[in-house]
Design a protein around this motif. Structure first.
Motif, mmCIF file in Angstrom:
data_model
loop_
_atom_site.group_PDB
_atom_site.id
_atom_site.type_symbol
_atom_site.label_atom_id
_atom_site.label_comp_id
_atom_site.label_asym_id
_atom_site.label_seq_id
_atom_site.Cartn_x
_atom_site.Cartn_y
_atom_site.Cartn_z
ATOM 1 N N SER A 59 53.359 26.374 58.408
ATOM 2 C CA SER A 59 54.594 25.767 58.900
ATOM 3 C C SER A 59 54.950 26.342 60.270
ATOM 4 O O SER A 59 55.008 27.563 60.449
ATOM 5 C CB SER A 59 55.740 26.019 57.927
ATOM 6 O OG SER A 59 55.458 25.464 56.661
ATOM 7 N N VAL A 75 44.149 16.364 58.293
ATOM 8 C CA VAL A 75 45.054 16.076 57.183
ATOM 9 C C VAL A 75 45.292 17.339 56.357
ATOM 10 O O VAL A 75 46.432 17.651 55.988
ATOM 11 C CB VAL A 75 44.487 14.943 56.304
ATOM 12 C CG1 VAL A 75 45.281 14.813 55.004
ATOM 13 C CG2 VAL A 75 44.504 13.626 57.072
ATOM 14 N N ALA A 76 44.234 18.096 56.080
ATOM 15 C CA ALA A 76 44.381 19.323 55.292
ATOM 16 C C ALA A 76 45.277 20.331 56.006
ATOM 17 O O ALA A 76 46.098 21.011 55.378
ATOM 18 C CB ALA A 76 43.013 19.931 55.019
ATOM 19 N N GLU A 79 48.879 19.150 55.788
ATOM 20 C CA GLU A 79 49.413 19.368 54.438
ATOM 21 C C GLU A 79 49.870 20.808 54.243
ATOM 22 O O GLU A 79 50.716 21.080 53.385
ATOM 23 C CB GLU A 79 48.357 18.999 53.398
ATOM 24 C CG GLU A 79 48.132 17.489 53.297
ATOM 25 C CD GLU A 79 46.987 17.118 52.372
ATOM 26 O OE1 GLU A 79 46.918 15.940 51.962
ATOM 27 O OE2 GLU A 79 46.148 18.004 52.052
ATOM 28 N N ARG A 80 49.333 21.734 55.041
ATOM 29 C CA ARG A 80 49.797 23.125 55.017
ATOM 30 C C ARG A 80 50.998 23.354 55.925
ATOM 31 O O ARG A 80 51.491 24.469 56.039
ATOM 32 C CB ARG A 80 48.678 24.068 55.445
ATOM 33 C CG ARG A 80 47.514 24.158 54.481
ATOM 34 C CD ARG A 80 46.567 25.258 54.917
ATOM 35 N NE ARG A 80 45.456 25.423 54.005
ATOM 36 C CZ ARG A 80 44.659 26.489 54.000
ATOM 37 N NH1 ARG A 80 44.845 27.476 54.848
ATOM 38 N NH2 ARG A 80 43.655 26.566 53.142
ATOM 39 N N ASN A 104 52.625 10.690 54.524
ATOM 40 C CA ASN A 104 53.475 11.880 54.422
ATOM 41 C C ASN A 104 53.147 12.956 55.457
ATOM 42 O O ASN A 104 53.940 13.876 55.675
ATOM 43 C CB ASN A 104 53.391 12.483 53.014
ATOM 44 C CG ASN A 104 52.010 12.986 52.668
ATOM 45 O OD1 ASN A 104 51.018 12.297 52.921
ATOM 46 N ND2 ASN A 104 51.925 14.174 52.095
ATOM 47 N N VAL A 105 51.982 12.859 56.108
ATOM 48 C CA VAL A 105 51.645 13.857 57.133
ATOM 49 C C VAL A 105 51.388 13.209 58.497
ATOM 50 O O VAL A 105 51.081 13.905 59.467
ATOM 51 C CB VAL A 105 50.407 14.697 56.736
ATOM 52 C CG1 VAL A 105 50.695 15.509 55.477
ATOM 53 C CG2 VAL A 105 49.174 13.813 56.552
ATOM 54 N N ARG A 108 52.819 14.641 61.686
ATOM 55 C CA ARG A 108 52.421 15.987 62.108
ATOM 56 C C ARG A 108 51.027 16.019 62.752
ATOM 57 O O ARG A 108 50.527 17.094 63.076
ATOM 58 C CB ARG A 108 52.456 16.958 60.911
ATOM 59 C CG ARG A 108 53.861 17.274 60.451
ATOM 60 C CD ARG A 108 53.923 18.598 59.708
ATOM 61 N NE ARG A 108 53.272 18.548 58.428
ATOM 62 C CZ ARG A 108 53.878 18.151 57.301
ATOM 63 N NH1 ARG A 108 55.141 17.754 57.339
ATOM 64 N NH2 ARG A 108 53.239 18.142 56.159
#
Length: 230
Positions: A59, A75-76, A79-80, A104-105, A108
């Motif tokens: 984050s 994507v991975a 997700e973090r 959802n990502v 980002r």
């Protein structure tokens, strides 16, 4: 034209014109042949190995996915919690990545087509380059690290094909044939040879070998470079 530019352009041509459909299928859940299944499994293991070198919670971190392909690593990372700049020399692969990104990502990840060494991309906390440096010689590897590592506050984790007997034989055989109509050839490396190239380029940091993944025809070594912190 430098050796790096010539190889980069050959890689772009290969993925945009010859191998787009192959890589779209390989990096999906679609059924593939036995050989390609081992490559898919090896790449999945390598991705997990590379991700394990970074904090589980990213984050607020800015991460470069250098040579992102169809976007699985990006994507991975997102997700973090990371803010990801995902760049690839192939516009065709970037389009696939954009089509696949989960909603959802999506906010980002900034998917871009271009050169992973571009200084205009800015500074990052970490960078990952999975199988995107495998076609380059030691001097070009040093050039890529020289372009990216000084703009990092943390780790640069990347993969290279190791100097195994099998890969060296394939490499020598590939050099006997013209490259104009075939895929780029992987260049095997030893960790010691890469470290020597980095020192010759004046890079002050530390290179460490993480581990090797062997899965059928997929053989790759993960390495980590970190600048010396004052």
């Amino acid at each position: 034209m430098t050796a790096y530019s010539a190889t980069r352009d050959r890689v772009e041509h290969y993925f945009d014109r010859s191998a787009t459909k192959v890589w779209e299928r390989l990096t999906s859940d679609a059924p593939v042949s036995g050989v390609r299944a081992t490559v898919r499994a090896g790449r999945d293991r390598m991705r997990d190995l590379m991700l394990a070198q970074l904090p589980a919670d990213l984050s607020g971190a800015r991460v470069l996915d250098a040579g992102c392909g169809t976007g699985a690593m990006a994507v991975a990372l997102a997700e973090r919690g990371a803010e990801v700049t995902a760049i690839d020399i192939s516009p065709a692969l970037i389009e696939i990545a954009r089509d696949r990104v989960p909603a959802n990502v999506a906010q980002r990840i900034d998917f871009r087509s271009g050169d992973m060494t571009d200084a205009a991309l800015g500074r990052f906390d970490h960078a990952l380059a999975m199988d995107s440096m495998i076609y380059y010689g030691p001097e070009d590897i040093a050039g890529i690290v020289s372009a990216i590592a000084p703009r990092l506050s943390g780790k640069f984790v990347f993969t290279l094909p190791p100097k195994t007997t099998l890969l060296m034989a394939m490499w020598r055989l590939g050099k006997l044939f013209p490259r104009s109509d075939r895929s780029p050839v992987m260049v095997p490396h030893s960790s010691r040879g890469v470290a020597q190239a980095l020192r010759a380029a004046g890079l002050p940091g530390r290179l460490s070998e993480i581990d090797r993944v062997t899965s059928g025809f997929y053989i790759s070594t993960a390495l980590c470079y970190e600048e010396n912190q004052s």
